[in-house]
Structures are given as C-alpha cells and as structure tokens.
Design a protein around this motif. Sequence first.
Motif, PDB file in Angstrom:
ATOM      1  N   SER A  94       0.830  -1.201   0.000  1.00 20.07           N
ATOM      2  CA  SER A  94       0.000   0.000   0.000  1.00 20.07           C
ATOM      3  C   SER A  94       0.865   1.251   0.000  1.00 20.07           C
ATOM      4  O   SER A  94       1.971   1.259   0.552  1.00 20.07           O
ATOM      5  N   GLU A 101      -4.199   4.333   8.153  1.00 20.23           N
ATOM      6  CA  GLU A 101      -4.274   3.029   7.482  1.00 20.23           C
ATOM      7  C   GLU A 101      -3.772   1.900   8.369  1.00 20.23           C
ATOM      8  O   GLU A 101      -4.306   0.794   8.338  1.00 20.23           O
ATOM      9  N   PHE A 105      -6.753  -0.848   8.708  1.00 24.95           N
ATOM     10  CA  PHE A 105      -6.616  -2.088   7.936  1.00 24.95           C
ATOM     11  C   PHE A 105      -7.039  -3.341   8.708  1.00 24.95           C
ATOM     12  O   PHE A 105      -7.722  -4.214   8.143  1.00 24.95           O
ATOM     13  N   VAL A 168       1.706  -7.043   5.624  1.00 25.42           N
ATOM     14  CA  VAL A 168       1.356  -5.722   5.088  1.00 25.42           C
ATOM     15  C   VAL A 168       2.616  -4.874   5.023  1.00 25.42           C
ATOM     16  O   VAL A 168       3.306  -4.688   6.031  1.00 25.42           O
ATOM     17  N   VAL A 202      -3.000  -2.082  -2.500  1.00 24.16           N
ATOM     18  CA  VAL A 202      -3.985  -1.271  -1.778  1.00 24.16           C
ATOM     19  C   VAL A 202      -3.667   0.205  -2.026  1.00 24.16           C
ATOM     20  O   VAL A 202      -2.532   0.648  -1.824  1.00 24.16           O
ATOM     21  N   ILE A 229     -10.097   3.812   0.617  1.00 21.33           N
ATOM     22  CA  ILE A 229      -9.274   2.602   0.647  1.00 21.33           C
ATOM     23  C   ILE A 229      -9.783   1.663  -0.446  1.00 21.33           C
ATOM     24  O   ILE A 229     -10.974   1.344  -0.486  1.00 21.33           O
TER      25      ILE A 229
END
Length: 264
Positions: A94, A101, A105, A168, A202, A229
């Motif tokens: 992302s 975020e 998330f 992530v 993302v 998002i």
Amino acid sequence: MSKEFFFGDKYQTNGDKRNIFDKLFLNTRWYFVYTYIKVVLQARRLVGKGSFDMEEFSVSSYKTFQNIENCGGRLFIDGMDNIRKTEGPVVFVSNHMSTLETFVFPCIIVPIKKITFVIKDNLLSIPAFGPIMSSLEAIIVSRKNSRQDLVKVINQGKETILKGISVVLFPEGTRRAEFEPGKFNSMGIKLAKEAGVPVIPVAIKTDFWGNGRLIKDIGPVRRKEPICISFGEPVYISGNGKAEHKQVVDFISQKTDEFKKIKI
C-alpha cells in the motif's frame, strides 16, 4: 477467525455520524486524539495480560474506525471481495499517508486473513504502540540499510507466511502526501515471489488524519477530506516481477487520482 464488520465488496459511510462530544471540542483534533489514545491504551493492557490476539486486534481496529466516523470521517472502501477470493496468506502493498491506514486495515482484513506489518524500528520505542506490534510479531526494519532490510523482510516474511499470516508493507518507507511511483520499491513483489503467494495492492487516501509537527501521530483532523481505501485484484508473480510491480504501481496511481475527485 474474528467476526466480519463489513459485508460485500464496498462500504461507504452513510449520513453524518459525528457525535455531540466531538462537536463540543469545536472542530479541533482533541476529542479524536482522546479516543485514539484510549483505544491504544486498552489494547496495551490486553497485551500485558497476554490476551491481545488477532480477534482483539480486529476489535481494537474497529473501535478506531467507529471513532473516525464519530469525529466526522467519511469512509469509502471497495475491493474487499479481492481479499476474500484468495486462499491462504498474501502480501498487501500500500501507499502510505498517515497513521490511519495502520489502525484501520486490521478491522477490514483480519476477519478474513490474519496479518502483521513491516514497521520501522523506531516505532517500538513508542510506550504503548511498541509492545502491541511486538505481540503481533511485526517484521522490524531500520530503513538505514536497504539490502539488510530486504533480506530480513524476505526471510522473516516467508516464516510468517508459512504460519498462515499475511504481511502488510508500505514500500514507500515513509508517509507521503502524494503517491510517488518512483519511491515505491519492489520489496513486496520480491517477498511474494519468494513465498509463492500473490500480492494484493492497496490504494489509500487518508489525509483526514494529518501528521503532527511535534508528535507525528497527533496531527490535525481534516473533516472535509474523504477517507478512501481500495483493494485491487490479486497479482500473481511470474518471471522477475517487473511487470507485476508496474501493475501494482499503475493500480495505486489510477486509484489515488480517482480519490482526488471525491467530494464530501
């Protein structure tokens, strides 16, 4: 797995959910800061008791999500079915604008897939946040030696993925007001290739939660800025990954341009 808070492919904040307590603070950031810190401290207490698991991670995130709406935030989320359609863990990559975020998330992703984050080592020094990330076995990088960081992310990332946990990453390495494709490295693509899993790109617009001058995580609240998002289609890596990296960058570039047209 924890319960899902969102159903279907899209979510949009309906109506004005801003509560009276936020309005009493006269459009300042302080009620939002209070609710944010309260959630973090509650999570930290659970870590101390050894009871902060993925379900609590998701619930804690959803409390922040609700607090954002209660403080005037308007959220636009799409592509959630792209998370559901993949079996097993993935690598999420992302762009990075703010603290938001990181906190939002989990309530979207964790009910579908367990996750942990790649974070900078200086975040561990934050009294409450550091222990939370440590309890989630976050992958820690220095951002000082890119080669060492890459080796660590791939080695520890593969171990994490073998446990069934998705990773992530924010490949830009730091928060940026605008997406800069040239600053978006291919670390996520490399990890996905080595681990044999897809990447889910993302795209985010989260400048509702501004960055502070003295304390980065306590910045201004911009209630006129939409929070966007978007989760892209899973990208499967073949060859050297250059084409897939371009595909991810193109998706984020296109979406961040679209986000600028949303008015509230």
